[in-house]
Design a protein around this motif. Structure first.
Motif, PDB file in Angstrom:
ATOM      1  N   GLY A 181       0.686  -1.299   0.051  1.00  0.00           N
ATOM      2  CA  GLY A 181       0.005   0.102   0.072  1.00  0.00           C
ATOM      3  C   GLY A 181       0.834   1.317   0.108  1.00  0.00           C
ATOM      4  O   GLY A 181       0.506   2.147  -0.851  1.00  0.00           O
ATOM      5  N   SER A 182       1.936   1.355   0.999  1.00  0.00           N
ATOM      6  CA  SER A 182       2.789   2.462   0.795  1.00  0.00           C
ATOM      7  C   SER A 182       3.519   2.751  -0.285  1.00  0.00           C
ATOM      8  O   SER A 182       3.887   3.780  -0.883  1.00  0.00           O
ATOM      9  CB  SER A 182       3.449   2.580   2.155  1.00  0.00           C
ATOM     10  OG  SER A 182       4.405   1.354   2.333  1.00  0.00           O
ATOM     11  N   GLY A 183       3.801   1.492  -0.839  1.00  0.00           N
ATOM     12  CA  GLY A 183       4.792   1.567  -2.048  1.00  0.00           C
ATOM     13  C   GLY A 183       3.732   1.890  -3.217  1.00  0.00           C
ATOM     14  O   GLY A 183       4.556   2.115  -4.223  1.00  0.00           O
ATOM     15  N   LEU A 184       2.602   2.013  -3.223  1.00  0.00           N
ATOM     16  CA  LEU A 184       1.656   2.309  -4.251  1.00  0.00           C
ATOM     17  C   LEU A 184       1.360   3.683  -4.055  1.00  0.00           C
ATOM     18  O   LEU A 184       1.126   4.567  -5.160  1.00  0.00           O
ATOM     19  CB  LEU A 184       0.660   1.355  -4.543  1.00  0.00           C
ATOM     20  CG  LEU A 184       0.797  -0.190  -5.103  1.00  0.00           C
ATOM     21  CD1 LEU A 184      -0.214  -0.924  -5.022  1.00  0.00           C
ATOM     22  CD2 LEU A 184       1.634   0.131  -6.558  1.00  0.00           C
ATOM     23  N   ILE A 185       0.980   4.072  -2.880  1.00  0.00           N
ATOM     24  CA  ILE A 185       0.405   5.242  -2.927  1.00  0.00           C
ATOM     25  C   ILE A 185       1.112   6.683  -2.893  1.00  0.00           C
ATOM     26  O   ILE A 185       1.086   7.540  -3.483  1.00  0.00           O
ATOM     27  CB  ILE A 185      -0.217   5.212  -1.235  1.00  0.00           C
ATOM     28  CG1 ILE A 185      -1.739   4.585  -1.013  1.00  0.00           C
ATOM     29  CG2 ILE A 185      -0.549   6.802  -0.614  1.00  0.00           C
ATOM     30  CD1 ILE A 185      -2.022   4.167   0.131  1.00  0.00           C
ATOM     31  N   LEU A 186       2.490   6.363  -2.120  1.00  0.00           N
ATOM     32  CA  LEU A 186       3.243   7.467  -2.233  1.00  0.00           C
ATOM     33  C   LEU A 186       3.912   7.814  -3.750  1.00  0.00           C
ATOM     34  O   LEU A 186       3.792   8.868  -3.908  1.00  0.00           O
ATOM     35  CB  LEU A 186       4.468   7.259  -1.288  1.00  0.00           C
ATOM     36  CG  LEU A 186       4.179   7.435   0.233  1.00  0.00           C
ATOM     37  CD1 LEU A 186       5.650   7.025   0.966  1.00  0.00           C
ATOM     38  CD2 LEU A 186       3.784   8.721   0.351  1.00  0.00           C
ATOM     39  N   PRO A 187       4.168   6.635  -4.552  1.00  0.00           N
ATOM     40  CA  PRO A 187       4.617   7.068  -5.762  1.00  0.00           C
ATOM     41  C   PRO A 187       3.174   7.740  -6.528  1.00  0.00           C
ATOM     42  O   PRO A 187       3.474   8.536  -7.761  1.00  0.00           O
ATOM     43  CB  PRO A 187       5.123   5.775  -6.588  1.00  0.00           C
ATOM     44  CG  PRO A 187       5.430   4.879  -5.522  1.00  0.00           C
ATOM     45  CD  PRO A 187       4.667   5.495  -4.063  1.00  0.00           C
TER      46      PRO A 187
ATOM     47  N   ASN B   7      10.169   4.912  -3.880  1.00  0.00           N
ATOM     48  CA  ASN B   7      10.190   3.483  -2.903  1.00  0.00           C
ATOM     49  C   ASN B   7      11.513   3.139  -2.384  1.00  0.00           C
ATOM     50  O   ASN B   7      11.719   2.378  -1.493  1.00  0.00           O
ATOM     51  CB  ASN B   7       9.591   2.430  -3.957  1.00  0.00           C
ATOM     52  CG  ASN B   7       8.110   2.613  -4.052  1.00  0.00           C
ATOM     53  OD1 ASN B   7       7.400   3.333  -3.248  1.00  0.00           O
ATOM     54  ND2 ASN B   7       7.551   1.848  -4.990  1.00  0.00           N
ATOM     55  N   LEU B   8      12.560   3.637  -2.946  1.00  0.00           N
ATOM     56  CA  LEU B   8      13.748   3.393  -2.540  1.00  0.00           C
ATOM     57  C   LEU B   8      14.060   3.761  -0.967  1.00  0.00           C
ATOM     58  O   LEU B   8      14.713   3.176  -0.115  1.00  0.00           O
ATOM     59  CB  LEU B   8      14.925   3.805  -3.207  1.00  0.00           C
ATOM     60  CG  LEU B   8      15.231   3.087  -4.492  1.00  0.00           C
ATOM     61  CD1 LEU B   8      16.088   3.807  -5.361  1.00  0.00           C
ATOM     62  CD2 LEU B   8      15.738   1.778  -4.485  1.00  0.00           C
ATOM     63  N   LEU B   9      13.494   4.808  -0.795  1.00  0.00           N
ATOM     64  CA  LEU B   9      13.525   5.554   0.405  1.00  0.00           C
ATOM     65  C   LEU B   9      12.721   4.795   1.500  1.00  0.00           C
ATOM     66  O   LEU B   9      12.978   4.429   2.556  1.00  0.00           O
ATOM     67  CB  LEU B   9      13.008   7.111   0.446  1.00  0.00           C
ATOM     68  CG  LEU B   9      13.889   8.101  -0.265  1.00  0.00           C
ATOM     69  CD1 LEU B   9      13.166   9.337  -0.355  1.00  0.00           C
ATOM     70  CD2 LEU B   9      15.180   8.162   0.228  1.00  0.00           C
ATOM     71  N   LEU B  10      11.486   4.424   0.936  1.00  0.00           N
ATOM     72  CA  LEU B  10      10.652   3.484   1.896  1.00  0.00           C
ATOM     73  C   LEU B  10      11.425   2.357   2.389  1.00  0.00           C
ATOM     74  O   LEU B  10      11.475   1.754   3.405  1.00  0.00           O
ATOM     75  CB  LEU B  10       9.377   3.251   1.148  1.00  0.00           C
ATOM     76  CG  LEU B  10       8.471   4.506   0.937  1.00  0.00           C
ATOM     77  CD1 LEU B  10       7.316   3.977   0.320  1.00  0.00           C
ATOM     78  CD2 LEU B  10       7.910   4.821   2.441  1.00  0.00           C
TER      79      LEU B  10
ATOM     80  N   ILE C 213       7.094  -3.642  -0.553  1.00  0.00           N
ATOM     81  CA  ILE C 213       7.482  -2.311  -1.011  1.00  0.00           C
ATOM     82  C   ILE C 213       8.089  -2.658  -2.576  1.00  0.00           C
ATOM     83  O   ILE C 213       8.049  -1.980  -3.665  1.00  0.00           O
ATOM     84  CB  ILE C 213       8.308  -1.570  -0.312  1.00  0.00           C
ATOM     85  CG1 ILE C 213       7.692  -0.808   0.845  1.00  0.00           C
ATOM     86  CG2 ILE C 213       8.975  -0.266  -1.019  1.00  0.00           C
ATOM     87  CD1 ILE C 213       8.505  -0.345   1.903  1.00  0.00           C
ATOM     88  N   ILE C 214       9.036  -3.854  -2.478  1.00  0.00           N
ATOM     89  CA  ILE C 214       9.484  -4.418  -3.635  1.00  0.00           C
ATOM     90  C   ILE C 214       8.660  -4.694  -4.445  1.00  0.00           C
ATOM     91  O   ILE C 214       8.724  -4.391  -5.932  1.00  0.00           O
ATOM     92  CB  ILE C 214      10.661  -5.249  -3.468  1.00  0.00           C
ATOM     93  CG1 ILE C 214      11.762  -4.874  -2.325  1.00  0.00           C
ATOM     94  CG2 ILE C 214      10.940  -6.211  -4.597  1.00  0.00           C
ATOM     95  CD1 ILE C 214      12.735  -5.873  -2.122  1.00  0.00           C
ATOM     96  N   SER C 215       7.552  -5.400  -4.233  1.00  0.00           N
ATOM     97  CA  SER C 215       6.398  -5.720  -5.286  1.00  0.00           C
ATOM     98  C   SER C 215       5.752  -4.446  -5.551  1.00  0.00           C
ATOM     99  O   SER C 215       5.591  -4.597  -7.061  1.00  0.00           O
ATOM    100  CB  SER C 215       5.444  -6.470  -4.439  1.00  0.00           C
ATOM    101  OG  SER C 215       6.101  -7.791  -4.317  1.00  0.00           O
TER     102      SER C 215
ATOM    103  N   CYS D 297       4.875  -0.647 -10.384  1.00  0.00           N
ATOM    104  CA  CYS D 297       5.054   0.516 -10.764  1.00  0.00           C
ATOM    105  C   CYS D 297       5.925   1.026 -11.820  1.00  0.00           C
ATOM    106  O   CYS D 297       5.535   1.589 -13.097  1.00  0.00           O
ATOM    107  CB  CYS D 297       5.608   1.935  -9.628  1.00  0.00           C
ATOM    108  SG  CYS D 297       4.377   2.096  -8.295  1.00  0.00           S
ATOM    109  N   ALA D 298       7.070   0.056 -11.944  1.00  0.00           N
ATOM    110  CA  ALA D 298       8.015   0.337 -13.077  1.00  0.00           C
ATOM    111  C   ALA D 298       7.169  -0.554 -14.376  1.00  0.00           C
ATOM    112  O   ALA D 298       7.349   0.033 -15.464  1.00  0.00           O
ATOM    113  CB  ALA D 298       9.117  -0.472 -12.842  1.00  0.00           C
ATOM    114  N   PHE D 299       6.421  -1.377 -14.219  1.00  0.00           N
ATOM    115  CA  PHE D 299       5.763  -2.076 -15.274  1.00  0.00           C
ATOM    116  C   PHE D 299       4.904  -1.248 -15.871  1.00  0.00           C
ATOM    117  O   PHE D 299       4.613  -0.977 -17.074  1.00  0.00           O
ATOM    118  CB  PHE D 299       4.995  -3.395 -14.706  1.00  0.00           C
ATOM    119  CG  PHE D 299       4.305  -4.046 -15.905  1.00  0.00           C
ATOM    120  CD1 PHE D 299       4.760  -4.771 -16.861  1.00  0.00           C
ATOM    121  CD2 PHE D 299       2.822  -3.778 -15.949  1.00  0.00           C
ATOM    122  CE1 PHE D 299       4.088  -5.303 -18.115  1.00  0.00           C
ATOM    123  CE2 PHE D 299       2.160  -4.457 -16.845  1.00  0.00           C
ATOM    124  CZ  PHE D 299       2.736  -5.245 -18.102  1.00  0.00           C
TER     125      PHE D 299
END
Length: 91
Positions: free
Chosen positions: A17-23, A54-57, A73-75, A80-82
């Motif tokens: 969730g945090s890895g998708l919301i912040l970006p 996401n690197l910071l997270l 976060i890696i997932s 996001c990259a895809f």
């Protein structure tokens, strides 16, 4: 073990969730900036920066030993990259 309040629990869903919301928030800011500054209209590095957040997270997740959160976060980073590459090559 004090840390960022979002990482108090070690959970894949919190990381995802945090890895998708912040970006996503960063993406919206980039869109606003690009509409107001015409010389940045074709700069795709700004989108890559959104994914790089996401690197910071990830750094904080590993710093506070939140292995499952880091996996989420890696997932999210791969998702996001895809999306970025799909968007970029289907323009």
């Amino acid at each position: 073990m004090a840390g960022i309040s979002i990482f108090k629990k070690d959970n894949v869903w919190i990381g995802l969730g945090s890895g998708l919301i912040l970006p996503g928030i960063a993406y919206l800011l980039v869109e606003v900036i690009k509409k107001n500054l015409s010389f940045l209209a074709k700069d795709d590095l700004l989108y890559i920066g959104c994914v790089a957040i996401n690197l910071l997270l990830l750094k904080y997740a590993y710093k506070y030993d939140r292995e499952l959160t880091a996996k989420g976060i890696i997932s999210a980073t791969f998702v996001c990259a895809f999306i970025f590459f799909f968007y970029k090559f289907n323009k």
